[in-house]
Design a protein around this motif. Structure first.
Motif, PDB file in Angstrom:
ATOM      1  N   TYR A  21     -80.526  26.161  75.156  1.00 27.33           N
ATOM      2  CA  TYR A  21     -81.424  27.300  75.385  1.00 27.33           C
ATOM      3  C   TYR A  21     -81.997  27.242  76.803  1.00 27.33           C
ATOM      4  O   TYR A  21     -82.332  26.174  77.311  1.00 27.33           O
ATOM      5  N   ILE A  22     -82.131  28.428  77.424  1.00 28.77           N
ATOM      6  CA  ILE A  22     -82.678  28.474  78.789  1.00 28.77           C
ATOM      7  C   ILE A  22     -84.201  28.541  78.782  1.00 28.77           C
ATOM      8  O   ILE A  22     -84.849  28.170  79.749  1.00 28.77           O
ATOM      9  N   PHE A  29     -90.460  24.912  84.240  1.00 31.19           N
ATOM     10  CA  PHE A  29     -90.541  25.125  85.683  1.00 31.19           C
ATOM     11  C   PHE A  29     -91.182  26.464  86.053  1.00 31.19           C
ATOM     12  O   PHE A  29     -91.147  26.872  87.215  1.00 31.19           O
ATOM     13  N   LYS A  30     -91.750  27.147  85.069  1.00 34.87           N
ATOM     14  CA  LYS A  30     -92.469  28.410  85.277  1.00 34.87           C
ATOM     15  C   LYS A  30     -91.592  29.462  85.957  1.00 34.87           C
ATOM     16  O   LYS A  30     -91.947  30.057  86.970  1.00 34.87           O
ATOM     17  N   ILE A  31     -90.427  29.679  85.345  1.00 34.05           N
ATOM     18  CA  ILE A  31     -89.470  30.686  85.818  1.00 34.05           C
ATOM     19  C   ILE A  31     -89.465  31.814  84.795  1.00 34.05           C
ATOM     20  O   ILE A  31     -89.577  31.567  83.596  1.00 34.05           O
ATOM     21  N   ASP A  32     -89.287  33.030  85.240  1.00 33.04           N
ATOM     22  CA  ASP A  32     -89.236  34.182  84.340  1.00 33.04           C
ATOM     23  C   ASP A  32     -87.909  34.181  83.573  1.00 33.04           C
ATOM     24  O   ASP A  32     -86.846  34.397  84.170  1.00 33.04           O
ATOM     25  N   PRO A  33     -87.933  33.951  82.249  1.00 33.69           N
ATOM     26  CA  PRO A  33     -86.672  33.879  81.493  1.00 33.69           C
ATOM     27  C   PRO A  33     -85.931  35.218  81.416  1.00 33.69           C
ATOM     28  O   PRO A  33     -84.702  35.242  81.373  1.00 33.69           O
ATOM     29  N   GLU A  34     -86.656  36.325  81.415  1.00 36.23           N
ATOM     30  CA  GLU A  34     -85.993  37.637  81.357  1.00 36.23           C
ATOM     31  C   GLU A  34     -85.214  37.906  82.637  1.00 36.23           C
ATOM     32  O   GLU A  34     -84.092  38.413  82.607  1.00 36.23           O
ATOM     33  N   ASN A  35     -85.818  37.567  83.773  1.00 35.59           N
ATOM     34  CA  ASN A  35     -85.140  37.717  85.059  1.00 35.59           C
ATOM     35  C   ASN A  35     -83.888  36.833  85.101  1.00 35.59           C
ATOM     36  O   ASN A  35     -82.829  37.264  85.560  1.00 35.59           O
ATOM     37  N   GLN A  36     -84.005  35.611  84.590  1.00 37.32           N
ATOM     38  CA  GLN A  36     -82.851  34.702  84.560  1.00 37.32           C
ATOM     39  C   GLN A  36     -81.780  35.224  83.608  1.00 37.32           C
ATOM     40  O   GLN A  36     -80.587  35.080  83.863  1.00 37.32           O
ATOM     41  N   ASP A  38     -81.080  38.330  83.082  1.00 38.01           N
ATOM     42  CA  ASP A  38     -80.357  39.364  83.833  1.00 38.01           C
ATOM     43  C   ASP A  38     -79.369  38.739  84.816  1.00 38.01           C
ATOM     44  O   ASP A  38     -78.234  39.213  84.955  1.00 38.01           O
ATOM     45  N   LYS A  39     -79.788  37.672  85.509  1.00 39.15           N
ATOM     46  CA  LYS A  39     -78.892  37.004  86.460  1.00 39.15           C
ATOM     47  C   LYS A  39     -77.691  36.394  85.756  1.00 39.15           C
ATOM     48  O   LYS A  39     -76.568  36.430  86.258  1.00 39.15           O
ATOM     49  N   ILE A  40     -77.934  35.840  84.564  1.00 38.90           N
ATOM     50  CA  ILE A  40     -76.840  35.239  83.793  1.00 38.90           C
ATOM     51  C   ILE A  40     -75.854  36.317  83.359  1.00 38.90           C
ATOM     52  O   ILE A  40     -74.632  36.137  83.450  1.00 38.90           O
ATOM     53  N   LYS A  41     -76.364  37.463  82.914  1.00 38.87           N
ATOM     54  CA  LYS A  41     -75.484  38.550  82.472  1.00 38.87           C
ATOM     55  C   LYS A  41     -74.661  39.112  83.628  1.00 38.87           C
ATOM     56  O   LYS A  41     -73.534  39.571  83.427  1.00 38.87           O
ATOM     57  N   ASN A  42     -75.193  39.074  84.843  1.00 37.59           N
ATOM     58  CA  ASN A  42     -74.494  39.615  86.002  1.00 37.59           C
ATOM     59  C   ASN A  42     -73.476  38.645  86.605  1.00 37.59           C
ATOM     60  O   ASN A  42     -72.645  39.048  87.416  1.00 37.59           O
ATOM     61  N   ASP A  43     -73.542  37.384  86.248  1.00 36.14           N
ATOM     62  CA  ASP A  43     -72.576  36.399  86.732  1.00 36.14           C
ATOM     63  C   ASP A  43     -71.411  36.362  85.739  1.00 36.14           C
ATOM     64  O   ASP A  43     -71.606  36.121  84.548  1.00 36.14           O
ATOM     65  N   LEU A  44     -70.193  36.612  86.211  1.00 38.05           N
ATOM     66  CA  LEU A  44     -69.031  36.706  85.312  1.00 38.05           C
ATOM     67  C   LEU A  44     -68.806  35.422  84.515  1.00 38.05           C
ATOM     68  O   LEU A  44     -68.510  35.473  83.322  1.00 38.05           O
ATOM     69  N   ILE A  45     -68.932  34.285  85.148  1.00 40.44           N
ATOM     70  CA  ILE A  45     -68.690  33.011  84.469  1.00 40.44           C
ATOM     71  C   ILE A  45     -69.806  32.726  83.469  1.00 40.44           C
ATOM     72  O   ILE A  45     -69.551  32.345  82.322  1.00 40.44           O
ATOM     73  N   LEU A  46     -71.049  32.905  83.899  1.00 44.72           N
ATOM     74  CA  LEU A  46     -72.180  32.635  83.012  1.00 44.72           C
ATOM     75  C   LEU A  46     -72.223  33.593  81.831  1.00 44.72           C
ATOM     76  O   LEU A  46     -72.595  33.206  80.720  1.00 44.72           O
ATOM     77  N   ALA A  47     -71.850  34.833  82.063  1.00 47.14           N
ATOM     78  CA  ALA A  47     -71.856  35.823  80.976  1.00 47.14           C
ATOM     79  C   ALA A  47     -70.906  35.398  79.858  1.00 47.14           C
ATOM     80  O   ALA A  47     -71.202  35.592  78.678  1.00 47.14           O
ATOM     81  N   LYS A  48     -69.772  34.800  80.231  1.00 47.06           N
ATOM     82  CA  LYS A  48     -68.805  34.349  79.224  1.00 47.06           C
ATOM     83  C   LYS A  48     -69.291  33.119  78.457  1.00 47.06           C
ATOM     84  O   LYS A  48     -68.877  32.897  77.336  1.00 47.06           O
ATOM     85  N   SER A  49     -70.145  32.333  79.089  1.00 47.67           N
ATOM     86  CA  SER A  49     -70.599  31.106  78.428  1.00 47.67           C
ATOM     87  C   SER A  49     -71.964  31.267  77.770  1.00 47.67           C
ATOM     88  O   SER A  49     -72.525  30.302  77.271  1.00 47.67           O
ATOM     89  N   SER A  50     -72.480  32.495  77.763  1.00 48.27           N
ATOM     90  CA  SER A  50     -73.807  32.716  77.173  1.00 48.27           C
ATOM     91  C   SER A  50     -73.694  33.348  75.791  1.00 48.27           C
ATOM     92  O   SER A  50     -72.722  34.027  75.476  1.00 48.27           O
ATOM     93  N   VAL A  51     -74.707  33.093  74.990  1.00 47.89           N
ATOM     94  CA  VAL A  51     -74.795  33.651  73.653  1.00 47.89           C
ATOM     95  C   VAL A  51     -76.279  33.671  73.269  1.00 47.89           C
ATOM     96  O   VAL A  51     -77.070  32.908  73.807  1.00 47.89           O
ATOM     97  N   LYS A  52     -76.642  34.563  72.363  1.00 44.23           N
ATOM     98  CA  LYS A  52     -78.022  34.603  71.883  1.00 44.23           C
ATOM     99  C   LYS A  52     -78.050  34.036  70.471  1.00 44.23           C
ATOM    100  O   LYS A  52     -77.250  34.439  69.619  1.00 44.23           O
ATOM    101  N   LYS A  53     -78.963  33.093  70.258  1.00 45.13           N
ATOM    102  CA  LYS A  53     -79.096  32.454  68.951  1.00 45.13           C
ATOM    103  C   LYS A  53     -80.570  32.297  68.612  1.00 45.13           C
ATOM    104  O   LYS A  53     -81.373  31.984  69.484  1.00 45.13           O
ATOM    105  N   PRO A  54     -80.910  32.459  67.334  1.00 45.84           N
ATOM    106  CA  PRO A  54     -82.280  32.146  66.910  1.00 45.84           C
ATOM    107  C   PRO A  54     -82.372  30.669  66.523  1.00 45.84           C
ATOM    108  O   PRO A  54     -81.378  30.048  66.180  1.00 45.84           O
ATOM    109  N   ASN A  55     -83.562  30.124  66.604  1.00 41.25           N
ATOM    110  CA  ASN A  55     -83.781  28.753  66.149  1.00 41.25           C
ATOM    111  C   ASN A  55     -85.230  28.632  65.697  1.00 41.25           C
ATOM    112  O   ASN A  55     -86.127  28.389  66.504  1.00 41.25           O
TER     113      ASN A  55
END
Length: 167
Positions: A21-22, A29-36, A38-55
Motif C-alpha cells: 500500500y502507498i 513522509f507527509k505526501i499527498d496520496p491522491e496526487n501520488q 494520479d502520478k501512478i496512473k499516468n506512468d505506464l509501468i506503474l499503472a500496470k503494477s497498481s491495484v486497489k484493495k481494501p484491508n
C-alpha cells in the motif's frame, strides 16, 4: 542508523499478499496520496503494477486503497522527487530511497533461504523416519532369526481341562 531505517520500513511497507500500500508511506513522509495516485496512473509501468484493495485489518475500514507490486513500489519510490518531502524528513527519505530495494529484496532472499532450509529439514526428517522404520524392521527380523536358530519350536496343543470340586 540501522534501527531508524528498520523503523521507517516497518512503518511504511504494509502489504497484502504481493502488493504494498502507498498510503502508509505517504502518511509517514507527509505526501499527498491522491496526487501520488494520479502520478501512478499516468506512468505506464506503474499503472500496470497498481491495484486497489481494501484491508480492514490494516486501515480499520473496507475502503479500497492503491497499492503496487514490489517492482512498482520500488520504481515509485525512486521516481518521487525529494523536494516534495518536508525539509525535516528529507534526509530520512533519501536514506529510504537508497535502502528500499535492499529491504524488500533482501527480505525476499532471506525468506527464500529460510524456505530452502525448511524444505531440507523436512526431507531429512522424512529420511530419518524412513531409516528408523528400516532399523526397527531389521531388528525384528534379526530377533526372529536368532530365536529360530537357538530355540526349538515345540508345538503345544491346548487341552481344555475342567476341574471338579469335591463336595
Amino acid at each position: 542508523m540501522e534501527k531508524t531505517a528498520l523503523q521507517m520500513f516497518t512503518s511504511t511497507v504494509k502489504n497484502d499478499d504481493e502488493h504494498i500500500y502507498i498510503k502508509p508511506l505517504c502518511d509517514f513522509f507527509k505526501i499527498d496520496p491522491e496526487n501520488q495516485g494520479d502520478k501512478i496512473k499516468n506512468d505506464l509501468i506503474l499503472a500496470k503494477s497498481s491495484v486497489k484493495k481494501p484491508n480492514k485489518t490494516l486501515f480499520g475500514d473496507n475502503y479500497p486503497r492503491l497499492c503496487l507490486d514490489k517492482k512498482g513500489f520500488i520504481r515509485w519510490i525512486q521516481l518521487l522527487n525529494p523536494n516534495i518531502i518536508d525539509k525535516n524528513l528529507r534526509p530520512s527519505f533519501l536514506i529510504y530511497q537508497e535502502l528500499i530495494f535492499e529491504f524488500l529484496y533482501g527480505a525476499a532472499e532471506e525468506q527464500k533461504m529460510i524456505g530452502s532450509l525448511n524444505a531440507k529439514l523436512q526431507n531429512l526428517k522424512l529420511d530419518y523416519s524412513m531409516i528408523g522404520n528400516e532399523i526397527r524392521t531389521t531388528q525384528q527380523k534379526l530377533f526372529r532369526a536368532l530365536n529360530n536358530r537357538y530355540q526349538y519350536s515345540i508345538p503345544f496343543t491346548h487341552q481344555k481341562r475342567t476341574f471338579e470340586f469335591p463336595e
